[in-house]
Motif scaffolding. Structure first.
Motif: not given
Length: 458
Positions: A302-304, A316-321
């Motif tokens: 994730x990124x902040x 806070x976001x994650x563009x998950x596989x």
């Protein structure tokens, strides 16, 4: 002599020709840049190993201490994002805006040493992504890529109709390898297109969801969350899509058209119409935000994203596989309250299908197997584009660059006409260009062809 009436087969032939003429260069570009981005997980550690890889340590330096090191090294810079290490052997990363440049700054999470920097918009993967999405020329490039992808769909549909088996399988279901010259090229073009049509449609349609015109309209219709999710917080006029760019993906597709919440007392004033004042001045620490991500079990990677205004939020976001692990959290910069926490279970069915399509498109859903499948599709696209140009060149009118000779021996296909006009309505840019091409073909090119045919031979 009266010309035979042009039936749908001949119209499809012309559409296929014009679509191929326009689309082929774009398809080659999309396939090549797609392959580069496809193998980002393998290429990045090889190319940037000294920035990405660190020996595993026992104790990590707090995020705020890492932030101080970066601020000391770049005193005039604005910190945009923080990406904690993905695993114990990876560096931490900050995205900073420094003297007009966006830099990725890599930091050893165990010692706080700055390992180096990378131009965020000019490294191989960022350039490949920017070309793939908008040709590195902004909105105009985005529209051209969207138009090419839309015409690519027309190309697939018209191609399947043109080459559909009519009493024979050789040259359609398998190539006649004993043939030579134009026949062999024609078979290679037809067979790869026939078997790859469904895969290519999935790639084109999943890619279209990211486009700035059609994709935005599509998201507006299908990517809808219950209003109640945003009722208990002040909302800004800014959408989450503002966190994404041509070179960097921050929030998942499903979140792009959702509103960004606002922080604290400033948010209440803004909601009442007062003017926003001042830059961001968070009272919670970066480590506090990272702790929230860990407590809420956000998947690593994730990124902040830092707030940029007095009413902004940490995101806070994650563009998950695996999109089932997607997460987007907005955090009040003053209180640390989580204003929104959106996961896979909150997505609608269309949003879920779209997210899975995007991950298949990028070769991330099933690891190396998915990458190999997408690689084969890209190679098929390259073969189809090259073979299409070759068979046109070999079959073009002698000494001319026009449409190959038309056939008049096949019946109309009314269903195909309905499908083609349906595509024109579904993809407005394609529909508009289709009208332009039809008028050009009917008014200019057809007249030129008749004049050429009626001219006395020397």
């Amino acid at each position: 002599m009266k010309q035979p009436k042009v039936n749908f087969y001949n119209l499809a032939w012309r559409w296929h020709f014009y679509a191929g003429l326009f689309v082929a260069p774009f398809m080659v570009m999309l396939a090549l840049t797609g392959v580069i981005y496809l193998f980002k997980p393998q290429l990045d550690p090889l190319m940037y190993g000294s920035l990405l890889n660190v020996p595993a340590g026992h104790h990590s330096v707090p995020a705020d201490d890492l932030l101080k090191r970066v601020k000391a090294a770049y005193p005039q810079a604005t910190i945009k994002q923080y990406l904690p290490p993905v695993n114990a052997e990876r560096s931490a990363q900050f995205v900073v805006l420094n003297a007009g440049n966006e830099l990725n700054v890599f930091v050893d999470p165990y010692h706080g040493d700055i390992l180096g920097e990378q131009d965020a918009k000019k490294n191989l993967q960022a350039v490949a992504r920017a070309i793939h999405g908008e040709l590195m020329i902004g909105t105009v490039g985005d529209r051209l890529v969207e138009l090419a992808a839309g015409w690519g769909i027309v190309l697939v549909v018209s191609g399947v109709f043109l080459w559909w088996p009519r009493g024979q399988a050789a040259g359609i279901l398998w190539p006649r390898l004993s043939s030579r010259g134009r026949v062999l090229w024609r078979d290679l073009h037809a067979v790869t297109g026939f078997w790859g049509a469904a895969f290519l449609l999935v790639m084109l349609l999943s890619g279209m969801t990211w486009t700035g015109f059609w994709g935005k309209q599509y998201a507006g219709v299908w990517n809808v969350f219950p209003d109640a999710m945003w009722n208990d917080m002040p909302k800004s006029d800014v959408e989450a899509r503002s966190l994404n760019s041509a070179t960097r993906q921050t929030v998942p597709w499903a979140m792009e058209n959702t509103p960004m919440p606002m922080s604290g007392d400033h948010a209440e004033h803004m909601a009442q119409g007062e003017t926003q004042a001042g830059p961001a001045a968070p009272t919670i620490s970066l480590q506090d935000v990272q702790n929230i991500a860990e407590q809420r079990k956000v998947e690593p990677g994730y990124s902040i994203t830092f707030p940029t205004t007095a009413t902004g939020v940490f995101t806070i976001a994650v563009f998950a596989d695996d999109p089932r692990n997607d997460a987007t959290l907005h955090v009040d910069q003053y209180t640390g309250d989580v204003l929104a926490d959106v996961r896979w279970e909150h997505y609608g069915n269309v949003a879920r299908a779209t997210e899975m399509g995007v991950m298949l498109h990028e070769g991330k859903m099933f690891g190396v197997f998915n990458q190999i499948i997408v690689l084969l599709i890209c190679l098929m696209i390259l073969l189809s584009a090259v073979s299409g140009v070759v068979i046109w060149w070999k079959r073009r009118p002698q000494g001319k660059l026009g449409v190959p000779p038309l056939r008049h021996d096949l019946p109309k296909w009314k269903t195909a006409m309905v499908i083609m006009f349906g595509l024109a309505v579904a993809f407005p840019l394609v529909g508009a260009s289709l009208v332009v091409v039809w008028l050009l073909d009917r008014v200019v090119l057809s007249r030129f062809t008749r004049q050429t045919e009626s001219a006395p031979s020397s």
